[in-house]
Design an enzyme around this catalytic site. Structure first.
Site, PDB file in Angstrom:
ATOM      1  N   PRO A 147       0.851  -1.185   0.000  1.00  0.00           N
ATOM      2  CG  PRO A 147      -0.100  -1.145   2.134  1.00  0.00           C
ATOM      3  CD  PRO A 147       0.912  -1.852   1.309  1.00  0.00           C
ATOM      4  CG  LEU A 148       3.453   2.585  -2.080  1.00  0.00           C
ATOM      5  CD1 LEU A 148       4.090   2.551  -3.463  1.00  0.00           C
ATOM      6  CD2 LEU A 148       4.492   2.985  -1.032  1.00  0.00           C
ATOM      7  CD  GLN A 184      -2.107  -0.292   5.069  1.00  0.00           C
ATOM      8  OE1 GLN A 184      -2.054   0.857   4.627  1.00  0.00           O
ATOM      9  NE2 GLN A 184      -1.062  -0.936   5.533  1.00  0.00           N
ATOM     10  CB  CYS A 214       1.318   4.871   9.020  1.00  0.00           C
ATOM     11  SG  CYS A 214       1.440   6.536   8.351  1.00  0.00           S
ATOM     12  CE  LYS A 230       3.750  -2.162   4.196  1.00  0.00           C
ATOM     13  NZ  LYS A 230       4.026  -0.832   4.738  1.00  0.00           N
ATOM     14  CG  ASP A 249      16.125  -0.456   1.667  1.00  0.00           C
ATOM     15  OD1 ASP A 249      15.420   0.548   1.468  1.00  0.00           O
ATOM     16  OD2 ASP A 249      17.039  -0.488   2.518  1.00  0.00           O
ATOM     17  NE  ARG A 258      11.331   3.957   0.085  1.00  0.00           N
ATOM     18  CZ  ARG A 258      12.419   4.185   0.792  1.00  0.00           C
ATOM     19  NH1 ARG A 258      12.875   5.416   0.907  1.00  0.00           N
ATOM     20  NH2 ARG A 258      13.049   3.197   1.390  1.00  0.00           N
TER      21      ARG A 258
HETATM   22  C1  FMN Z   1       4.743   7.728  -0.454  1.00  0.00           C
HETATM   23  C2  FMN Z   1       4.589   6.543   0.472  1.00  0.00           C
HETATM   24  C3  FMN Z   1       3.333   6.181   0.898  1.00  0.00           C
HETATM   25  C4  FMN Z   1       3.167   5.084   1.750  1.00  0.00           C
HETATM   26  N1  FMN Z   1       1.915   4.725   2.130  1.00  0.00           N
HETATM   27  C5  FMN Z   1       1.733   3.622   2.892  1.00  0.00           C
HETATM   28  C6  FMN Z   1       0.432   3.182   3.236  1.00  0.00           C
HETATM   29  O1  FMN Z   1      -0.592   3.773   2.877  1.00  0.00           O
HETATM   30  N2  FMN Z   1       0.345   2.061   4.017  1.00  0.00           N
HETATM   31  C7  FMN Z   1       1.450   1.365   4.438  1.00  0.00           C
HETATM   32  O2  FMN Z   1       1.326   0.365   5.118  1.00  0.00           O
HETATM   33  N3  FMN Z   1       2.686   1.770   4.107  1.00  0.00           N
HETATM   34  C8  FMN Z   1       2.840   2.864   3.346  1.00  0.00           C
HETATM   35  N4  FMN Z   1       4.107   3.242   2.991  1.00  0.00           N
HETATM   36  C9  FMN Z   1       5.257   2.402   3.388  1.00  0.00           C
HETATM   37  C10 FMN Z   1       5.596   1.369   2.297  1.00  0.00           C
HETATM   38  O3  FMN Z   1       4.507   0.512   2.046  1.00  0.00           O
HETATM   39  C11 FMN Z   1       6.813   0.519   2.694  1.00  0.00           C
HETATM   40  O4  FMN Z   1       6.536  -0.145   3.892  1.00  0.00           O
HETATM   41  C12 FMN Z   1       8.060   1.369   2.879  1.00  0.00           C
HETATM   42  O5  FMN Z   1       8.181   2.335   1.860  1.00  0.00           O
HETATM   43  C13 FMN Z   1       9.322   0.491   2.941  1.00  0.00           C
HETATM   44  O6  FMN Z   1       9.579  -0.147   1.728  1.00  0.00           O
HETATM   45  P1  FMN Z   1      10.663   0.454   0.666  1.00  0.00           P
HETATM   46  O7  FMN Z   1      11.938   0.702   1.435  1.00  0.00           O
HETATM   47  O8  FMN Z   1      10.805  -0.655  -0.354  1.00  0.00           O
HETATM   48  O9  FMN Z   1      10.067   1.680   0.107  1.00  0.00           O
HETATM   49  C14 FMN Z   1       4.295   4.356   2.180  1.00  0.00           C
HETATM   50  C15 FMN Z   1       5.572   4.742   1.748  1.00  0.00           C
HETATM   51  C16 FMN Z   1       5.736   5.813   0.900  1.00  0.00           C
HETATM   52  C17 FMN Z   1       7.112   6.194   0.439  1.00  0.00           C
END
Ligand code: FMN
Length: 341
Positions: free
Chosen positions: A30-31, A84, A114, A153, A216, A239
């Protein structure tokens, strides 16, 4: 160090979450502000079976507004998709989870990671790591209320002095969570520093439910390193998928076949950007065009003139403006590198 044969064989089997089975062990996270229907549609074209998640939905917001926000819309045929939810009130989360199931969610995920103040000061997101009792009540109540699996999560802990993921994970499992995704950072780290996958390895050792590693995962190689180190049951891209909706599908394909699909060329990326812009406009109108700007920035990678194009795309007001810029850039790239289409 490569994946062992046993690990690889495991990663090639379907992912069972409670009473449901999913065809892939590579998930799209989720993002907020990103994983809307348009983004998910693009990810889905590469990853037919991966579980993808919506942006997080506020259960309190849902309770008080009494209308269903568009971020809970799931397209027909888009499945499998998890919705989510975030909040700290079990009763609101139960209500929201029932609505999410009616919307077509295959899985309900509870956000316990979060780091944003606005969310944590109201007791939601990562602040639940400091309130395991409420977290546990939430999972128990939601799991009892809906027939689809409930997943959680979360992060390693609030900060380095309070890393409690091992006890917390155990508690979530006992409360009825049917999968746990662990982002290998603390709340204090936000998105800084390398994800600490070694903690995820420990969580995996302690749990019976599937554990998904997150943090990552920016490439196939990162996914393999992470899976090797953690022994996790799958990975979740976040990301790494920005401007790269193919990433989930490419990792999935590699795990299945050992084959690396070719990386998209600059021209492929710009065509994808154009498609994304059109989808955002189709779903959200002018607001979608404004939201498309940040995506455009992510699609435009390193090539001569990329910085100028990126700056121009950041200012588009209409689809036509975006089309004009992208088509010109595509034709220039094709002229310069006709063999690299
Ligand atoms: C712009 C953005 C929005 C995000 N929104 C959510 C979200 O709505 N729910 C959630 O559980 N995590 C959210 N995250 C966290 C990501 O799902 C993930 O756990 C985190 O970025 C770590 O993974 P990465 O290092 O591969 O980016 C968000 C992260 C970013 C950068």
């Amino acid at each position: 160090m490569p994946l062992s044969a046993a690990q690889l064989a495991h990663l090639q089997t379907p992912l069972t979450i409670g009473n449901r089975t999913f065809g892939s062990r590579v998930l799209q996270s989720p993002l907020a502000g990103i994983t809307d229907r348009s983004f998910r549609r693009l990810v889905r074209t590469h990853a037919a079976q991966s579980l993808m998640y919506t942006e997080m939905v506020s259960a309190s917001g849902l309770h008080y507004s009494r209308s269903i926000p568009a971020i809970m819309d799931i397209d027909a045929g888009e499945t499998p998709v998890g919705i989510q939810l975030f909040d700290c009130r079990p009763d609101f989360l139960v209500e929201a989870a029932r609505i999410a199931v009616d919307q077509g969610a295959d899985v309900i995920d509870i956000n316990m990671g979060c780091p944003v103040n606005k969310i944590t000061k109201n007791g939601g997101g990562s602040s639940l790591l400091r309130d395991p009792q409420t977290a546990s009540q939430i999972v128990e109540a939601v799991a009892k209320a809906v027939s689809v699996p409930v997943t959680v999560k979360t992060r390693l802990g609030w900060n380095d002095a309070e890393i409690n993921i091992l006890e917390f994970a155990q508690r979530m499992q006992e409360s009825g969570a049917q999968l746990l995704t662990v982002h290998g950072r603390t709340r204090a780290q936000a998105f800084e520093g390398a994800a600490r996958w070694e903690w995820i390895a420990q969580v995996k050792e302690h749990l019976q439910i599937p554990v998904i590693a997150n943090g990552d995962i920016f490439s196939i190689d990162a996914a393999i390193r992470c899976l090797t180190l953690t022994g996790a049951d799958g990975v979740m891209c976040a990301r790494g998928s920005l401007g790269a909706p193919h990433l989930v599908g490419h990792i999935d394909h590699f795990l299945r076949t050992g084959e690396r699909l070719p990386e998209p060329t600059n021209v492929d990326r710009l065509r994808r950007a154009q498609e994304h812009l059109h989808l955002l406009f189709e779903f959200k109108g002018t607001l979608g065009v404004r939201q498309a700007r940040k995506h455009m920035g992510w699609y435009v990678r390193e090539f001569p003139g990329a910085a100028v194009l990126r700056a121009q795309l950041m200012r588009i007001e209409t689809v036509a403006m975006g089309d004009q810029l992208l088509e010109l850039a595509i034709s220039q790239l094709l002229e310069a590198e006709p063999l690299l289409v």
